[in-house]
Write a protein that holds these residues in place. Structure first.
Motif, PDB file in Angstrom:
ATOM      1  N   MET A  63     -59.628  29.886  -0.251  1.00 30.27           N
ATOM      2  CA  MET A  63     -60.720  30.575  -0.792  1.00 30.27           C
ATOM      3  C   MET A  63     -61.925  30.175   0.071  1.00 30.27           C
ATOM      4  O   MET A  63     -62.125  28.963   0.850  1.00 30.27           O
ATOM      5  CB  MET A  63     -60.941  29.968  -2.046  1.00 30.27           C
ATOM      6  CG  MET A  63     -62.012  30.447  -2.929  1.00 30.27           C
ATOM      7  SD  MET A  63     -62.034  29.788  -4.640  1.00 30.27           S
ATOM      8  CE  MET A  63     -62.239  27.881  -4.322  1.00 30.27           C
ATOM      9  N   THR A  64     -62.960  31.141   0.028  1.00 31.18           N
ATOM     10  CA  THR A  64     -64.137  30.806   0.883  1.00 31.18           C
ATOM     11  C   THR A  64     -65.412  30.549  -0.003  1.00 31.18           C
ATOM     12  O   THR A  64     -65.446  31.510  -1.029  1.00 31.18           O
ATOM     13  CB  THR A  64     -64.438  31.770   2.118  1.00 31.18           C
ATOM     14  OG1 THR A  64     -64.586  32.985   1.218  1.00 31.18           O
ATOM     15  CG2 THR A  64     -63.345  31.792   2.925  1.00 31.18           C
ATOM     16  N   HIS A  65     -66.060  29.616   0.262  1.00 30.62           N
ATOM     17  CA  HIS A  65     -67.369  29.560  -0.802  1.00 30.62           C
ATOM     18  C   HIS A  65     -68.376  28.609   0.017  1.00 30.62           C
ATOM     19  O   HIS A  65     -67.961  27.625   0.831  1.00 30.62           O
ATOM     20  CB  HIS A  65     -67.100  29.050  -1.923  1.00 30.62           C
ATOM     21  CG  HIS A  65     -67.997  28.701  -3.075  1.00 30.62           C
ATOM     22  ND1 HIS A  65     -68.868  27.802  -3.016  1.00 30.62           N
ATOM     23  CD2 HIS A  65     -68.425  29.618  -3.947  1.00 30.62           C
ATOM     24  CE1 HIS A  65     -70.002  28.224  -4.175  1.00 30.62           C
ATOM     25  NE2 HIS A  65     -69.506  29.005  -4.634  1.00 30.62           N
ATOM     26  N   PRO A  66     -69.846  28.848   0.044  1.00 31.82           N
ATOM     27  CA  PRO A  66     -70.605  27.939   0.627  1.00 31.82           C
ATOM     28  C   PRO A  66     -70.475  26.355   0.437  1.00 31.82           C
ATOM     29  O   PRO A  66     -70.702  25.610   1.229  1.00 31.82           O
ATOM     30  CB  PRO A  66     -71.843  28.447   0.032  1.00 31.82           C
ATOM     31  CG  PRO A  66     -71.685  29.731  -0.382  1.00 31.82           C
ATOM     32  CD  PRO A  66     -70.439  29.743  -0.809  1.00 31.82           C
ATOM     33  N   TYR A  67     -70.090  26.021  -0.834  1.00 32.35           N
ATOM     34  CA  TYR A  67     -69.801  24.496  -1.030  1.00 32.35           C
ATOM     35  C   TYR A  67     -68.596  23.878  -0.515  1.00 32.35           C
ATOM     36  O   TYR A  67     -68.684  22.956  -0.240  1.00 32.35           O
ATOM     37  CB  TYR A  67     -69.775  24.360  -2.477  1.00 32.35           C
ATOM     38  CG  TYR A  67     -70.876  24.592  -3.403  1.00 32.35           C
ATOM     39  CD1 TYR A  67     -72.043  24.370  -2.690  1.00 32.35           C
ATOM     40  CD2 TYR A  67     -70.968  24.993  -4.860  1.00 32.35           C
ATOM     41  CE1 TYR A  67     -73.244  24.546  -3.497  1.00 32.35           C
ATOM     42  CE2 TYR A  67     -72.039  25.121  -5.357  1.00 32.35           C
ATOM     43  CZ  TYR A  67     -73.245  24.906  -4.843  1.00 32.35           C
ATOM     44  OH  TYR A  67     -74.458  25.085  -5.520  1.00 32.35           O
ATOM     45  N   LEU A  68     -67.873  24.813   0.233  1.00 35.70           N
ATOM     46  CA  LEU A  68     -66.374  24.372   0.607  1.00 35.70           C
ATOM     47  C   LEU A  68     -66.210  24.451   2.228  1.00 35.70           C
ATOM     48  O   LEU A  68     -65.386  23.917   2.680  1.00 35.70           O
ATOM     49  CB  LEU A  68     -65.165  25.351   0.032  1.00 35.70           C
ATOM     50  CG  LEU A  68     -65.117  25.375  -1.370  1.00 35.70           C
ATOM     51  CD1 LEU A  68     -63.701  26.049  -1.822  1.00 35.70           C
ATOM     52  CD2 LEU A  68     -64.952  23.819  -1.922  1.00 35.70           C
ATOM     53  N   THR A  69     -67.223  24.941   2.904  1.00 36.01           N
ATOM     54  CA  THR A  69     -67.181  25.031   4.185  1.00 36.01           C
ATOM     55  C   THR A  69     -68.657  24.444   4.823  1.00 36.01           C
ATOM     56  O   THR A  69     -69.966  24.581   4.513  1.00 36.01           O
ATOM     57  CB  THR A  69     -67.337  26.388   4.691  1.00 36.01           C
ATOM     58  OG1 THR A  69     -68.199  27.251   4.089  1.00 36.01           O
ATOM     59  CG2 THR A  69     -65.979  26.977   4.524  1.00 36.01           C
ATOM     60  N   ALA A  70     -68.550  23.699   5.761  1.00 39.63           N
ATOM     61  CA  ALA A  70     -69.499  22.935   6.437  1.00 39.63           C
ATOM     62  C   ALA A  70     -70.551  23.826   7.532  1.00 39.63           C
ATOM     63  O   ALA A  70     -70.079  25.004   7.941  1.00 39.63           O
ATOM     64  CB  ALA A  70     -69.269  21.644   7.343  1.00 39.63           C
ATOM     65  N   GLY A  71     -71.709  23.911   7.162  1.00 45.43           N
ATOM     66  CA  GLY A  71     -72.648  24.578   8.076  1.00 45.43           C
ATOM     67  C   GLY A  71     -72.692  24.419   9.570  1.00 45.43           C
ATOM     68  O   GLY A  71     -72.071  23.206   9.764  1.00 45.43           O
ATOM     69  N   ASN A  72     -73.076  25.262  10.478  1.00 47.10           N
ATOM     70  CA  ASN A  72     -73.145  25.107  11.730  1.00 47.10           C
ATOM     71  C   ASN A  72     -74.391  23.969  12.094  1.00 47.10           C
ATOM     72  O   ASN A  72     -74.266  23.748  13.138  1.00 47.10           O
ATOM     73  CB  ASN A  72     -73.128  26.379  12.528  1.00 47.10           C
ATOM     74  CG  ASN A  72     -71.872  27.196  12.340  1.00 47.10           C
ATOM     75  OD1 ASN A  72     -71.034  26.670  12.362  1.00 47.10           O
ATOM     76  ND2 ASN A  72     -72.175  28.475  12.280  1.00 47.10           N
ATOM     77  N   SER A  73     -75.267  24.060  11.362  1.00 48.80           N
ATOM     78  CA  SER A  73     -76.487  23.112  11.516  1.00 48.80           C
ATOM     79  C   SER A  73     -76.721  22.307  10.572  1.00 48.80           C
ATOM     80  O   SER A  73     -76.018  22.451   9.537  1.00 48.80           O
ATOM     81  CB  SER A  73     -77.536  24.189  11.809  1.00 48.80           C
ATOM     82  OG  SER A  73     -77.831  24.827  10.741  1.00 48.80           O
ATOM     83  N   GLY A  74     -77.674  21.395  10.498  1.00 51.11           N
ATOM     84  CA  GLY A  74     -77.911  20.422   9.528  1.00 51.11           C
ATOM     85  C   GLY A  74     -77.326  19.217   9.734  1.00 51.11           C
ATOM     86  O   GLY A  74     -76.574  18.937  10.621  1.00 51.11           O
ATOM     87  N   LYS A  75     -77.838  18.338   9.034  1.00 56.89           N
ATOM     88  CA  LYS A  75     -77.188  16.986   9.233  1.00 56.89           C
ATOM     89  C   LYS A  75     -76.593  16.315   7.995  1.00 56.89           C
ATOM     90  O   LYS A  75     -76.129  17.076   6.924  1.00 56.89           O
ATOM     91  CB  LYS A  75     -78.875  15.776   9.344  1.00 56.89           C
ATOM     92  CG  LYS A  75     -79.499  16.031  10.336  1.00 56.89           C
ATOM     93  CD  LYS A  75     -80.599  14.929  10.345  1.00 56.89           C
ATOM     94  CE  LYS A  75     -81.558  15.300  11.574  1.00 56.89           C
ATOM     95  NZ  LYS A  75     -82.642  14.240  11.888  1.00 56.89           N
ATOM     96  N   LYS A  76     -75.831  15.090   8.152  1.00 52.03           N
ATOM     97  CA  LYS A  76     -75.035  14.581   7.081  1.00 52.03           C
ATOM     98  C   LYS A  76     -76.100  13.986   6.402  1.00 52.03           C
ATOM     99  O   LYS A  76     -76.917  13.323   6.654  1.00 52.03           O
ATOM    100  CB  LYS A  76     -73.923  13.538   7.743  1.00 52.03           C
ATOM    101  CG  LYS A  76     -73.189  14.197   8.710  1.00 52.03           C
ATOM    102  CD  LYS A  76     -72.259  13.219   9.401  1.00 52.03           C
ATOM    103  CE  LYS A  76     -71.391  13.668  10.374  1.00 52.03           C
ATOM    104  NZ  LYS A  76     -70.494  12.529  11.092  1.00 52.03           N
ATOM    105  N   ALA A  77     -75.638  14.062   5.079  1.00 56.38           N
ATOM    106  CA  ALA A  77     -76.537  13.400   3.649  1.00 56.38           C
ATOM    107  C   ALA A  77     -75.550  12.401   3.225  1.00 56.38           C
ATOM    108  O   ALA A  77     -74.518  12.555   2.887  1.00 56.38           O
ATOM    109  CB  ALA A  77     -76.914  14.377   2.760  1.00 56.38           C
TER     110      ALA A  77
END
Length: 287
Positions: A63-77
């Motif tokens: 399954m694909t969902h925004p919450y399940l895949t890391a973005g290409n940019s951004g930092k770790k929180a």
């Protein structure tokens, strides 16, 4: 050798400190009893929520969902939970070391700080702290955890952060407190690959009305529950650590007072002996 006056002044100073550490130990003991009960009540749900959601996502490997895949940019929180006050032994320093030990750097990490000590320690190391929830740790509520979660997910959806971690101190018992780091979002790639291999052996996961709606409802509650459980355990660990630190400080003060009392008595006895010697010598001289 120190004079009697110096020894007496130092002993009185340590006695005053001992009274403070005793009072702080009693306060921490009372707070520990309350926070320990809450932590032990929350922990089963905390653990089960983590295991259930992870298992659910493993069964949804394709399954694909925004919450399940890391973005290409951004930092770790990293949601870092420490205390607002010191005098708790290595409680706060252990959490700061945990961040460095796991490869988080100021260049690729932002800290969502709960507790001033962790915030101040990482600011000195150059970390960015966009959000400060220090007052939350004084009396944690589920609503506080929900607000932290909303800020995290907003930043995640905007692409400001690509991964979410939770750093807290797990409460095992009054003496043992274990620094922990959990990965909340997204599911790691290796875990997704392993779950694909297990797909044939596990029952499929069905979502109603659909996958996106279900995860939009489940994931925020999952993270809120994890943050709330961590707050409960961290509060109990802080009070336990401070109680142990104050107990050790009181014991050390008692040892120092006993040693100074012995030195004072020796100095006093020496002074009395010297005065008697001078009196006897003077009497003999007169005769």
């Amino acid at each position: 050798m120190a004079s009697m006056r110096d020894i007496k002044r130092r002993r009185e100073s340590i006695q005053s400190t001992e009274q403070i550490t005793k009072a702080m130990k009693l306060v921490s003991t009372v707070k520990l009893q309350k926070s320990r009960t809450k932590a032990e009540t929350t922990k089963p749900y905390f653990n089960m929520m983590y295991e259930t959601v992870r298992a659910m996502l493993e069964k949804s490997a394709n399954m694909t969902h925004p919450y399940l895949t890391a973005g290409n940019s951004g930092k770790k929180a990293v949601v870092l939970i420490t205390s607002n006050r010191g005098l708790a032994g290595g409680y706060n320093s252990n959490m700061i070391r945990l961040i460095a030990a796991n490869g988080f750097t100021p260049e690729d990490t932002v800290i969502y700080a709960v507790g001033r000590k962790g915030k101040e320690g990482l600011l000195r190391k150059g970390f960015e702290v966009p959000k400060d929830y220090s007052e939350v740790i004084n009396s944690p509520l589920y609503q506080d955890a929900a607000e932290i979660t909303q800020d995290l997910l907003d930043a995640f959806q905007k692409g400001e952060i690509c991964e979410i971690y939770l750093a807290y101190t797990s409460f095992k018992n009054t003496v043992v407190h274990i620094p922990k780091l959990l990965s909340l979002l997204p599911v790691k790639l290796e875990e997704r690959e392993q779950s694909e291999q297990k797909a044939a052996l596990t029952a499929p996961m069905n979502y109603e009305p659909n996958e996106e709606s279900a995860l939009n409802a489940i994931i925020p509650k999952y993270i809120s529950s994890m943050v709330y459980g961590a707050l409960m355990e961290a509060a109990a660990s802080e009070n336990g650590a401070r109680m142990n630190a104050m107990d050790n400080a009181t014991s050390n003060a008692e040892d120092m007072i006993a040693e100074l009392s012995l030195q004072y008595n020796r100095a006093r006895q020496g002074s009395i002996t010297q005065e008697l010697t001078e009196i006897i010598a003077g009497a003999n001289a007169i005769e």
